[in-house]
Design an enzyme around this catalytic site. Structure first.
Site, PDB file in Angstrom:
ATOM      1  N   GLU A   1     -11.725 -13.070   8.105  1.00 56.20           N
ATOM      2  CA  GLU A   1     -12.839 -12.613   7.265  1.00 56.20           C
ATOM      3  C   GLU A   1     -12.388 -11.593   6.220  1.00 56.20           C
ATOM      4  OE1 GLU A   1     -15.809 -13.735   7.110  1.00 56.20           O
ATOM      5  OE2 GLU A   1     -16.932 -12.171   6.053  1.00 56.20           O
TER       6      GLU A   1
ATOM      7  N   CYS B   1       8.596   6.491  -8.949  1.00 54.18           N
ATOM      8  CA  CYS B   1       7.778   5.291  -9.126  1.00 54.18           C
ATOM      9  C   CYS B   1       7.119   5.249 -10.499  1.00 54.18           C
ATOM     10  CB  CYS B   1       6.660   5.227  -8.089  1.00 54.18           C
ATOM     11  SG  CYS B   1       7.234   5.161  -6.407  1.00 54.18           S
TER      12      CYS B   1
ATOM     13  N   HIS C   1       0.785   3.454  -3.601  1.00 50.63           N
ATOM     14  CA  HIS C   1       2.087   3.051  -3.053  1.00 50.63           C
ATOM     15  C   HIS C   1       2.247   3.707  -1.683  1.00 50.63           C
ATOM     16  CE1 HIS C   1       6.217   2.397  -2.253  1.00 50.63           C
ATOM     17  NE2 HIS C   1       6.634   3.581  -2.630  1.00 50.63           N
TER      18      HIS C   1
END
Lengths: 243, 243, 243, 243
Positions: free
Chosen positions: D131, D90, D108
């Site tokens: 909310e 990544c 991640h």
């Protein structure tokens, strides 16, 4: 106000509100009740009557006693403002519970069980005929002692639901309406938002919140199986073909 | 009775009933088996034969040995009453298990798996053909040793279900009826309430409760998928189109 | 064999098999993978080649190194038998994995995800097109290094399912059949029972078990939503009307 | 580069990136967000600007500060490579978030809620009227301060979904496309893979990830009940017959 008000939050006692709010918020975080900075707890100090409130917008599982706001229990003025933090937007709602319900503590969660129940129930959450209901106060009093009696297991537990508003302080008026219409309720569900639960002590408020969350979780399961949560005991077999 | 009976609950041994009840109730609380003050555990001291019982209406994850009731295992009189606490309403049921089932311990939970199963089953919870069933006692004995044998994996595990009553002590008669009708059962489900599980030791009772909760959780999943939990092994493909 | 073989299980190193089996069983217990005494772990000592096996019928979260069986990694004879305990009924299966799959460790759980998948799949558990699949070995080798390559994310992960038998040692023959028919598999699901996962080290076996449990949990969710877990990527929209 | 760069990861401060990544990965592991070595966290050191990245293919709950890669925050060259470990696949995605989104941290996960939502939503995850949405940034700015405002509770929270690719670095181009098309988004869901969430600090990124996971969990529940997660407030009663 000066920093020497830190004596208000400085205690070795794990039951002191400043310590207990932190411990319980960590416990509630692990239950997904106040992740993403949602939810909160306020406790009235049993001796001083000061009101302790968790701040707004912080990681609820990592709070420290120094993060607590302290409010005067009589005139609702701030006795301690932690540097750099904002008071919880729920403060007016907490104060209303202290003022009008003689609450000793208020628990507010964003429980997914509460939010889900608010999607499948109309004006009231209703469940009937479950042992755990015996943990919830009824509208009856013991004739001899005058103490409020809890529900019987085959009573219907009713918790009112109010609509959500853009700002939490706008929930104060609807909350006051609930106080009037449901004088005995210990909780109110806010649709698509969560639940507020109060009690004479934090122990009672915490136990009520646990019992209600259990009942709401069960109601969602019953709904998924096609059983109305408030059907009469024994009538579940009308809705599900039993094994 | 005086405070000097505290020697009954004062031990450094984590396996002493007064300590073990507290540790296990905390563990059970985290599994949602005794939240909202529900549920409880009783253990007979293996040496003294005294019966230890958790009190009623307290936060089950925060109990201390000092909170324990102690009952004489022969005449069922209280040897120790913790100040300010009420005995568990389950005490008569626990005592019946000690008296008539030679139990060494009883576990009572408000498990949602038990409550849900009580809504989808009639007079008996039944599940068949799961490896975990081998943890549950059968009606058979080993012909050479006389010891009760456990179920085979493809046997049907049957746990009787009784109806709930307003007060827990009113469950004593139905429980006695179960002892007569199902002499080999190690547990009874109380509809819309929870489960009672007993065993010759707390280790056995705890393991039986875990195995039954696992089986009840699986039964709910099977019900949701349309598979009767007690169908014959292999017949599940009649009810679900397999991938 | 005498008690002086305790040196086999006496180590300060948390990675020593006798310690690691206890730590991992506690972790797996909390995931409901080995409650009710179910499941187990076996680890081959990387230096001595001895095989460590958890005993049968004990509370898996409360084991101690002293409870471990130790087996000679060459002739499969017991080097250490803990007093009063029975060897795991899985021992022959573990040994088969050591002998024929060059396993360094085997994880066996009663995971409800595995049991549920065994009810909705036929002879094979199959799932396709999920990133987590990249954790599972494929049938391909790296042409230059000869090392087994993992699956691509859009490959189909296939885990064979065998039928359960009355006694765990009777699973040895079907397991051998799987070794022959699926020479590359790292796991086998036993229908209505659980899963066995092996790997060259306990770290690898544990990670494979986690990845497979995640994939099985997802497959159950996909089944519930009407999506075949092994449908092609993008074809899920045939089965569910997307928001 | 020599081993004396270990000063980069050697700190007593629990908030130091090398320590915090380990603590948070353990927390995320327990939530099933990074089991099976999946997922990861990267944090920019607030003072030095160095980028800390968890390695690839390791047990995320057992990492140590010594396992961390450290990258120069300006030229993206490695300042520290832990011996025997591979950098996260990544890393290019994390670097893109640092470079183009001024991120201070990226989370991640392989959250099953994210993967499930990617199966029931098309190009965008959408949920409205909850909310918890107030925790997510909007496309609006405060006219006086210029600060980005968060969504109102009755706004629609929109998170873009991109298709998965064989290798994580191939997600860089689609991610750049999202930066262009959704300049205000704080997250992107990768179909059948997981989610990336970034924020100006690790506290913010963590809170955003929690809030989004809560919203995705709710969306899955709403989908199961037949309620479109982005229906207007009050319109849920069109889809479910309320109790």
């Amino acid at each position: 106000m000066s920093t020497n008000v830190d004596y208000l939050i400085d205690s070795q006692d794990p039951h002191h509100p400043a310590n207990l709010i932190c411990a319980l918020c960590k416990q509630f975080f692990d239950l997904n009740w106040c992740t993403g900075t949602g939810g909160g707890i306020s406790i009235k100090h049993p001796q001083t009557g000061h009101l302790y409130v968790a701040p707004s917008g912080v990681q609820k599982e990592r709070m420290k006693p120094q993060d607590m706001f302290v409010v005067d229990g009589k005139n609702y003025e701030y006795l301690r403002i932690p540097p750099g933090l904002k008071p919880s937007a729920c403060t007016p709602l907490f104060n209303a519970c202290y003022k009008f319900k003689s609450a000793g503590a208020i628990v507010h969660t964003h429980s997914l069980n509460a939010v889900t129940c608010s999607l499948i129930f109309g004006q009231e959450f209703r469940i009937k005929g479950v042992e755990q209901i015996k943990a919830i106060p009824s509208t009856r009093k013991d004739p001899s002692t005058g103490k409020v009696l809890n529900l019987n297991w085959d009573d219907t537990c009713v918790i009112p639901i109010i609509e959500n508003r853009p700002h939490e302080d706008q929930l104060e008026d609807p909350l006051m309406g609930i106080f009037e219409k449901y004088p005995h309720t210990c909780a109110v569900i806010v649709r698509r938002h969560g639940i507020f639960v109060w009690g004479p002590t934090i122990e009672k408020a915490k136990v009520l919140n646990e019992a209600l969350d259990y009942l709401m979780e069960l109601a969602v399961k019953m709904h998924q199986m096609g059983i109305p949560p408030d059907c009469n005991v024994g009538e579940e077999s009308k809705y599900v073909s039993k094994h």
